[in-house]
Design an enzyme around this catalytic site. Structure first.
Site: not given
Ligand code: ADP
Length: 202
Positions: A16-17, A100, A102, A194
């Site tokens: 994730p970020m 990045e 994506q 989470c």
């Protein structure tokens, strides 16, 4: 300095970020530079022009990169340094880094696989999941095809557990599943969360 792989290959770094994908990309690219290898790093640009820029991590480290609109612009840029993939003696860099990933569009997959076939070590960093926690574009396919995969976690901003998801907040509220990916005029932010604390507004 031999790679464990025979020729070109694909290394994917996801999470994730804030999970340290850019940091890990920078670390691997820096080691290749120290090994005096030819390296080219790309990141997505908002406009159509190529420009020199940097890949920076949230913690502040950075490396030189080229900003490009999409995967076909990467192909064109590499072709400018030698005819890409058309002859065995092309001047491709030994290492291509992509941050990045994506956001490079649907042609990224074929490009990355062509590069690996042509002997390039491709190090690709990107989001595996979008803000809805759904697989992001062509990244899942590349995870399956990669020789090596590193899945990183961030720290959940709510509870401190390992975070696997990127929480999108619009005006401080969790985004809806069907909110458009680009929202004009809205103030949006992202947090690492989470599974328990990742929320979508109904
Ligand atoms: P990514 O490319 O995955 O978004 P970066 O490499 O840019 O990640 O940044 C990772 C750095 O962000 C961490 O080393 C840490 O200093 C910082 N950071 C900020 N918020 C968080 C968080 N919630 N969890 C983990 N790291 C965080």
């Amino acid at each position: 300095l031999k790679s464990p792989y025979h020729g070109g290959h694909l290394e994917v770094i996801v999470g994730p970020m804030f999970s340290g994908k850019s940091e890990e990309l920078i670390r691997r690219v820096t080691r290749a530079v120290i090994a005096r290898q030819q390296v080219a790093v790309f990141k997505p640009a908002i406009d159509d022009r190529y420009h020199a820029t940097q890949v920076a991590s949230h913690a502040g480290r950075s490396i030189e990169a080229v900003a490009v609109r999409d995967a076909s612009a990467i192909r064109a840029h590499l072709a400018g340094q030698g005819p890409l993939l058309s002859s065995p003696e092309t001047e491709l860099p030994e290492v291509v880094g992509l941050d990045e990933a994506q956001f490079f569009g649907p042609d990224l997959g074929p490009l990355v696989l062509d590069l690996a076939e042509a002997g390039v070590r491709v190090i690709l960093a990107g989001l595996d999941l979008d803000f809805r926690a759904e697989p992001f574009g062509c990244i899942p396919d590349l995870l399956a095809r990669a020789e090596s995969v590193e899945k990183l976690t961030a720290i959940c901003t709510v509870c401190g557990a390992p975070a696997t998801r990127s929480q999108r907040l619009i005006g401080g509220q969790p985004a809806r599943f069907d909110d458009p990916v680009v929202l004009v005029g809205a103030q949006e932010t992202y947090e690492a969360r989470c599974r328990v604390h990742h929320e979508l507004r109904r």
